[in-house]
Scaffold this motif. Structure first.
Motif, PDB file in Angstrom:
ATOM      1  N   THR A 101      12.977 -27.543  15.110  1.00 26.99           N
ATOM      2  CA  THR A 101      13.055 -29.000  15.182  1.00 26.99           C
ATOM      3  C   THR A 101      11.635 -29.549  15.224  1.00 26.99           C
ATOM      4  O   THR A 101      10.820 -29.090  16.019  1.00 26.99           O
ATOM      5  N   GLU A 138      13.713 -23.191  26.552  1.00 30.47           N
ATOM      6  CA  GLU A 138      15.081 -22.809  26.200  1.00 30.47           C
ATOM      7  C   GLU A 138      15.488 -23.569  24.946  1.00 30.47           C
ATOM      8  O   GLU A 138      15.169 -24.743  24.797  1.00 30.47           O
ATOM      9  N   LYS A 139      16.188 -22.905  24.052  1.00 27.16           N
ATOM     10  CA  LYS A 139      16.764 -23.623  22.908  1.00 27.16           C
ATOM     11  C   LYS A 139      18.034 -22.887  22.514  1.00 27.16           C
ATOM     12  O   LYS A 139      17.994 -21.709  22.174  1.00 27.16           O
ATOM     13  N   ASN A 197      18.646 -25.141  10.886  1.00 28.76           N
ATOM     14  CA  ASN A 197      19.149 -23.939  11.549  1.00 28.76           C
ATOM     15  C   ASN A 197      18.813 -22.706  10.698  1.00 28.76           C
ATOM     16  O   ASN A 197      19.636 -21.857  10.440  1.00 28.76           O
ATOM     17  N   ARG A 235       7.815 -24.125  22.427  1.00 29.69           N
ATOM     18  CA  ARG A 235       7.512 -25.519  22.169  1.00 29.69           C
ATOM     19  C   ARG A 235       6.036 -25.589  21.819  1.00 29.69           C
ATOM     20  O   ARG A 235       5.180 -25.090  22.553  1.00 29.69           O
ATOM     21  N   ALA A 293      12.658 -19.360  23.215  1.00 28.03           N
ATOM     22  CA  ALA A 293      12.226 -20.403  22.281  1.00 28.03           C
ATOM     23  C   ALA A 293      10.813 -20.861  22.637  1.00 28.03           C
ATOM     24  O   ALA A 293      10.289 -20.538  23.704  1.00 28.03           O
ATOM     25  N   ALA A 336      18.174 -17.369  23.807  1.00 26.77           N
ATOM     26  CA  ALA A 336      17.884 -18.799  23.950  1.00 26.77           C
ATOM     27  C   ALA A 336      16.623 -19.054  24.772  1.00 26.77           C
ATOM     28  O   ALA A 336      15.903 -20.034  24.562  1.00 26.77           O
ATOM     29  N   SER A 378      15.391 -31.366  11.734  1.00 26.31           N
ATOM     30  CA  SER A 378      15.731 -30.073  12.322  1.00 26.31           C
ATOM     31  C   SER A 378      16.533 -29.225  11.350  1.00 26.31           C
ATOM     32  O   SER A 378      17.236 -29.737  10.478  1.00 26.31           O
ATOM     33  N   THR A 395       9.977 -27.512  18.321  1.00 30.72           N
ATOM     34  CA  THR A 395      10.719 -26.593  19.192  1.00 30.72           C
ATOM     35  C   THR A 395      11.420 -25.610  18.268  1.00 30.72           C
ATOM     36  O   THR A 395      12.075 -26.033  17.314  1.00 30.72           O
ATOM     37  N   THR A 396      11.247 -24.338  18.529  1.00 33.79           N
ATOM     38  CA  THR A 396      11.829 -23.382  17.585  1.00 33.79           C
ATOM     39  C   THR A 396      12.247 -22.091  18.272  1.00 33.79           C
ATOM     40  O   THR A 396      11.647 -21.675  19.265  1.00 33.79           O
ATOM     41  N   ARG A 397      13.309 -21.519  17.746  1.00 36.95           N
ATOM     42  CA  ARG A 397      13.720 -20.200  18.204  1.00 36.95           C
ATOM     43  C   ARG A 397      14.073 -19.355  16.991  1.00 36.95           C
ATOM     44  O   ARG A 397      14.754 -19.804  16.089  1.00 36.95           O
ATOM     45  N   ASP A 418      20.317 -23.460  19.974  1.00 33.35           N
ATOM     46  CA  ASP A 418      20.515 -23.140  18.557  1.00 33.35           C
ATOM     47  C   ASP A 418      19.228 -22.611  17.950  1.00 33.35           C
ATOM     48  O   ASP A 418      18.139 -23.067  18.265  1.00 33.35           O
TER      49      ASP A 418
END
Ligand code: ADP
Ligand code: MG
Length: 563
Positions: A175, A168-169, A81, A153, A151, A148, A79, A140-142, A171
């Motif tokens: 990932t 929802e994510k 950021n 999937r 995001a 939030a 993952s 999973t990404t935003r 951060d």
């Protein structure tokens, strides 16, 4: 919108995925390099966008990549950021494996696993290499700056379909969760992962972290293990040459070029003074499949004071060096620099001259001290180098020394003779460098125009690449010796003909005058002139084009370009 949609890959993409999984099977571990490389690119992109919009950091500017695993669940997770992706970007970037040119590319595959693995490497599999070790991949990404709830999937089992749904994510970033195949469980292991990261990703500029392994017997200890940084985590080009190993340079090359093959050579330099910058330039060992595609990406990665600014900065090298990969990091440019500004900045012109010189020097050095590498280089990029003299007049002589040709000296189609070699073999009294240009090697080699040269033992370069006549029209001379197309105009061998030969030629011309006049009358409409020639020894006649006319090859080149 939380709607879940299922989408299909194109047929070609399915085939490609299947092939890739099988041909890269013997080198499974590279999936981690690809995923870490992507996470690092995502961090670069975030930093770049944050230059003009600091809010994108969302209070967390500590960029890193985390690797974790769960032996029991058989999962491995990478993952970051970084910049993350929106729903549309996910569909665009992870839903289309098949880029333009895929069909052509597929035709080149031979079924020979080793060769195909290399080709697939050139094509660039990147993210999809995850399927070498996983039978299911969940992303999973935003995107940085999005709420939030926006995001996404993405899930795929490496077959015909994938799904996307909104989730929802908290951060930002991405990932990637890999559900390991039974024959890839070795990757759910601290020491294995650690050694792969060290081997392939040490040069990544941001920290790659893992939780510390608890000492054996401490399983009862319930405290959360500490993090540790596995890689060196400094931008490789900022380190001094003596501190960087060849293997590190090679892995860094693969990261910036998205190529799987080791580079042939590289040059790493820090320039101080008027302009202050660091460059690290690589010569690849394989041409990308789209080298001749006008829209193909080219150029180096540009950084300003360690901050990534753009990929494919094409202003730093001329077009004929478009195969060069690498990084330029400037201390003078502004972080807000754009392509338009680069185009106008006179400092960029001086950097471009300096970098061009650097590449040409690197190539001359290779030609001298690593002839085998140079042979590989010429096979892959020789045709592009032949564009050089037309584009880069200032370096014409340097480029000329790097050119390689087929020649009557060897009689082989391999382009392995330099102009220096030719000049060293010139006959006494020879003033010109002779060449013949034809559509293919055999036509050139068997041309009747070569008869007199064979008889006299004079070497002729055999040109048959599409760019050759274009090249010759810009080369003109080498070390004071003019080039002469032996298929053009009246043949004057200068001092290579003896006095007796010249007298004999004049006598024959006198005798054959009546014949010449008759032929001239008969062919009047088809030719501009009929001449006695001394260039043939066996054939009775041949057609030549005028000294200043376009060669046959050039004519066809222009015709095919629609002119
Ligand atoms: P490449 O890296 O050569 O562009 P990849 O197949 O490795 O190709 O990745 C495809 C694309 O998916 C990337 O260009 C990027 O836009 C996106 N992507 C992949 N990984 C990430 C990530 N960790 N964060 C954000 N975007 C990513
Ligand atoms: Mg990638």
């Amino acid at each position: 919108d939380a709607r879940k949609e299922t989408r299909g890959f194109q047929t070609e993409a399915k085939q490609l995925l299947h092939l890739m999984i099988h041909s890269l099977y013997s080198n499974k571990e590279i999936f981690l390099r690809e995923l870490v490389s992507n996470a690092s690119d995502a961090a670069d992109k975030l930093r770049f966008e944050a230059v003009s919009n600091g809010d994108l950091y969302e209070g967390d500017a500590d960029l890193k990549i985390r690797i974790s695993f769960d032996k029991d669940a058989k999962t491995l997770t990478i993952s970051d950021n970084g910049i993350g992706m929106s729903r549309d970007e996910v569909i665009e970037n992870l839903g289309t494996i098949a880029k333009s040119g895929t069909a052509q590319f597929m035709q080149k595959l031979s079924g020979d696993q080793k060769k195909d693995a290399q080709l697939i490497g050139q094509f660039g599999v990147g993210f999809y290499s995850a399927f070498i070790v996983a039978d299911k991949v969940v992303v999973t990404t935003r995107r940085a700056g999005s709420p939030a709830s926006e995001a996404v999937r993405w899930e795929c089992s490496g077959d015909a379909e994938f799904t996307v749904e909104s989730v929802e994510k908290a951060d930002r970033g991405m990932t990637v969760e890999l559900h390991l195949k039974d024959d890839a469980l070795e990757f759910a292991d601290h020491w294995r992962l650690r050694s792969i990261i060290k081997k392939y990703s040490d040069h990544i500029a941001i920290p790659v972290v893992m939780q510390k392994q608890k000492p054996a017997g401490d399983e009862a200890d319930n405290t959360e293990p500490e993090d540790e940084v596995i890689n060196t985590a400094t931008a490789l080009w900022t380190r001094s040459r003596s501190e960087v190993s060849d293997d590190e340079y090679k892995e860094f090359y693969k990261h910036v070029s998205h190529d799987f093959t080791d580079p042939l050579s590289w040059s790493h330099n820090r320039v101080e003074g008027n302009l202050d910058y660091t460059s690290l330039l690589f010569i690849p060992a394989r041409a990308p499949f789209d080298l001749y595609n006008r829209d193909a990406s080219r150029g180096v990665k540009l950084y300003v004071q360690r901050t990534f600014i753009m990929d494919d900065a094409e202003q730093f090298l001329p077009l004929y060096l478009r195969f060069i990969k690498g990084v330029v990091d400037s201390n003078d440019l502004s972080l807000n620099v754009s392509r338009e500004i680069l185009q106008k900045d006179p400092n960029i012109d001086s950097m471009r001259s300096a970098l061009t010189k650097r590449v040409l020097d690197m190539l001359s050095k290779m030609a001298k001290s690593e002839p085998e590498n140079y042979t590989t280089f010429w096979k892959e990029f020789g045709q592009v180098m032949k564009e050089g003299p037309a584009e880069d007049f200032a370096n014409r002589d340097k480029i000329a020394k790097l050119l390689r040709f087929a020649s009557t000296h060897t009689g082989s189609a391999d382009q392995d003779q330099s102009l220096d070699d030719y000049v060293a073999r010139m006959k006494e009294g020879q003033e010109k460098i002779y060449y013949i240009a034809a559509d293919n090697f055999n036509t050139a080699k068997n041309s009747p125009h070569l008869e007199v040269f064979r008889k006299k033992g004079i070497e002729v370069l055999l040109l048959s690449d599409r760019v050759d006549e274009w090249l010759m029209s810009h080369l003109q001379e080498f070390e004071g010796k003019h080039f002469q197309d032996v298929g053009k105009g009246e043949l004057d061998l200068g001092k290579l003909d003896t006095e007796e030969e010249k007298q004999a030629q004049e006598k024959v011309a006198e005798q054959l005058k009546p014949l010449l006049e008759r032929v001239q009358t008969a062919l009047d409409a088809q030719v501009s002139e009929v001449r006695i020639t001394h260039r043939l020894t066996d054939s009775p006649a041949c057609v030549v084009v005028g000294q200043f006319d376009m060669g046959a090859q050039m004519r066809r080149l222009l015709e095919s370009a629609g002119q």
